[in-house]
Design a protein around this motif. Structure first.
Motif, short mmCIF file in Angstrom:
data_model
loop_
_atom_site.label_atom_id
_atom_site.label_comp_id
_atom_site.label_asym_id
_atom_site.label_seq_id
_atom_site.Cartn_x
_atom_site.Cartn_y
_atom_site.Cartn_z
N LEU A 66 43.45 38.11 49.02
CA LEU A 66 42.82 37.16 48.12
C LEU A 66 41.43 37.58 47.61
O LEU A 66 41.13 37.37 46.42
N PRO A 67 40.56 38.16 48.44
CA PRO A 67 39.22 38.51 47.92
C PRO A 67 39.26 39.43 46.71
O PRO A 67 38.55 39.19 45.72
N ALA A 68 40.06 40.47 46.75
CA ALA A 68 40.12 41.39 45.62
C ALA A 68 40.68 40.70 44.38
O ALA A 68 40.18 40.91 43.26
N LEU A 69 41.71 39.87 44.56
CA LEU A 69 42.33 39.21 43.42
C LEU A 69 41.40 38.19 42.78
O LEU A 69 41.35 38.07 41.54
N LEU A 70 40.64 37.46 43.58
CA LEU A 70 39.71 36.49 43.03
C LEU A 70 38.50 37.18 42.40
O LEU A 70 38.00 36.74 41.34
N GLU A 71 38.03 38.26 43.02
CA GLU A 71 36.90 38.99 42.45
C GLU A 71 37.27 39.59 41.10
O GLU A 71 36.44 39.63 40.18
N GLU A 72 38.50 40.05 40.95
CA GLU A 72 38.96 40.58 39.66
C GLU A 72 38.84 39.54 38.55
O GLU A 72 38.65 39.89 37.38
N GLY A 102 36.51 37.30 38.45
CA GLY A 102 35.11 36.95 38.31
C GLY A 102 34.59 35.94 39.30
O GLY A 102 33.40 35.60 39.28
N PHE A 103 35.44 35.46 40.21
CA PHE A 103 34.99 34.50 41.20
C PHE A 103 33.99 35.15 42.15
O PHE A 103 34.09 36.33 42.48
N ARG A 104 33.03 34.35 42.62
CA ARG A 104 32.00 34.83 43.55
C ARG A 104 32.19 34.18 44.91
O ARG A 104 32.29 32.96 45.01
N LEU A 105 32.26 34.99 45.96
CA LEU A 105 32.44 34.49 47.31
C LEU A 105 31.11 33.97 47.85
O LEU A 105 30.17 34.73 48.06
N ALA A 136 45.09 34.06 62.98
CA ALA A 136 43.75 34.27 62.44
C ALA A 136 43.62 33.55 61.10
O ALA A 136 44.10 34.02 60.06
N LEU A 137 42.97 32.39 61.14
CA LEU A 137 42.77 31.55 59.96
C LEU A 137 41.34 31.73 59.46
O LEU A 137 40.40 31.79 60.26
N VAL A 138 41.18 31.83 58.15
CA VAL A 138 39.84 31.99 57.58
C VAL A 138 39.57 30.93 56.51
O VAL A 138 40.48 30.45 55.84
N GLU A 139 38.29 30.59 56.41
CA GLU A 139 37.83 29.73 55.32
C GLU A 139 37.08 30.57 54.31
O GLU A 139 36.28 31.44 54.68
N MET A 140 37.35 30.32 53.04
CA MET A 140 36.61 30.96 51.96
C MET A 140 36.17 29.90 50.95
O MET A 140 36.97 29.03 50.59
N VAL A 141 34.92 29.98 50.53
CA VAL A 141 34.42 29.11 49.47
C VAL A 141 34.02 30.00 48.30
O VAL A 141 33.17 30.90 48.45
N TRP A 142 34.65 29.77 47.16
CA TRP A 142 34.42 30.59 45.98
C TRP A 142 33.81 29.77 44.85
O TRP A 142 33.99 28.54 44.79
N GLU A 143 33.13 30.44 43.94
CA GLU A 143 32.56 29.81 42.76
C GLU A 143 33.12 30.46 41.51
O GLU A 143 33.14 31.69 41.40
N ARG A 144 33.56 29.60 40.59
CA ARG A 144 34.10 30.14 39.33
C ARG A 144 32.97 30.63 38.45
O ARG A 144 31.91 30.00 38.37
N PRO A 145 33.17 31.76 37.77
CA PRO A 145 32.10 32.28 36.89
C PRO A 145 31.86 31.36 35.70
O PRO A 145 32.73 30.62 35.28
#
Length: 272
Positions: free
Chosen positions: A189-195, A197-200, A263-272
């Motif tokens: 997910l990080p690479a796909l969301l960064e592509e 423009g989302f910011r972690l 292994a569960l993770v939380e991610m908070v992203w911001e839309r560009p």
């Protein structure tokens, strides 16, 4: 996924397990919403809402001046949620039946949503691009996305004497992958969301290690009490293997044991 295809099922037993699961993880869920700044008056999406336990909490959070749209492909789950809305008098909560593996939804409009929440959704989607493109289109600039997804499901384990559970976990993973799911989806997910423009903004592990009577361990045991039957019905698990697993679990409950969650993770992203 459709209610017929949902790999964990939509029957009464699974609905009960989902309610207990929601209660177990409610504190972590609401902490994530707080980190994202979800608040009264906002317009929020609950993606892959299932029977809507989180949707109802979001509706209470945004209040009568806000709105929540709960999206799921299961008509069974959405009917249950709509009934709860009427009982609790939450007109700010609306539902929409849609398969989030499919194309964008024109009903959402463009850039009008303040935030989105999804938990254990991406792991079941054969294609992630429609969901991620929907988020990019629907969220306003600066809108926040909170995700709880698995990074590695094979960390689900029991110590000591966990060999039969290890075998069961492997069969679950194989079964879900055969249906197009990915129980390690957070790795991608990080690479796909960064592509897009989302910011972690924030990430953290929600993985737990606990003794048998801890709520997180009981959550794992709850899953082991219901899902083997579905795996057996699919031809992925035998009666002999189940008997060996039950003996192992019984021993663990009688002795000092460590239950380790996936292994569960939380991610908070911001839309560009």
């Amino acid at each position: 996924m459709s209610s017929a295809a949902y790999v964990l099922g939509c029957d009464a037993e699974e609905q009960g397990r989902l309610a207990r699961q929601h209660a177990t993880w409610s504190a972590e869920m609401q902490a994530g919403w707080q980190r994202a700044g979800f608040s009264a008056g906002q317009r929020l999406l609950d993606l892959g809402c299932g029977p809507g336990h989180a949707s109802l909490k979001l509706a209470e959070l945004v209040g009568p001046t806000g709105s929540v749209l709960a999206i799921d492909s299961s008509a069974v789950f959405l009917a249950q949620l709509e009934h709860q809305c009427l009982q609790r008098q939450l007109p700010q909560l609306q539902t929409l039946e849609h398969n989030l593996s499919n194309a964008l939804l024109k009903e959402l409009g463009s850039g009008g949503w303040d935030g989105a929440w999804c938990r254990w959704l991406a792991m079941f989607l054969p294609q992630l691009e429609p969901l991620l493109d929907l988020l990019l289109e629907a969220l306003r600039p600066g809108g926040r996305l909170v995700m709880h997804e698995y990074l590695r499901w094979d960390t689900f384990s029991l110590h000591p004497r966990g060999s039969n559970l290890e075998l069961f976990v492997g069969r679950c993973i194989g079964h879900w992958r055969s249906h197009g799911g990915d129980p390690d989806v957070a790795q991608r997910l990080p690479a796909l969301l960064e592509e897009r423009g989302f910011r972690l903004l924030h990430s953290q592990s929600l993985m737990a290690c606990a003794p048998s009577d801890n709520p997180k361990a009981l959550w794992l045991q709850d899953f082991l009490g219901s899902y083997p039957a579905q795996l057996m019905a699919a031809g992925c698990w035998s009666a002999d293997e189940q008997q060996a697993l039950e003996a192992e679990l019984h021993w663990a409950r009688q002795h000092a044991s460590l239950w380790v969650t996936p292994a569960l993770v939380e991610m908070v992203w911001e839309r560009p």
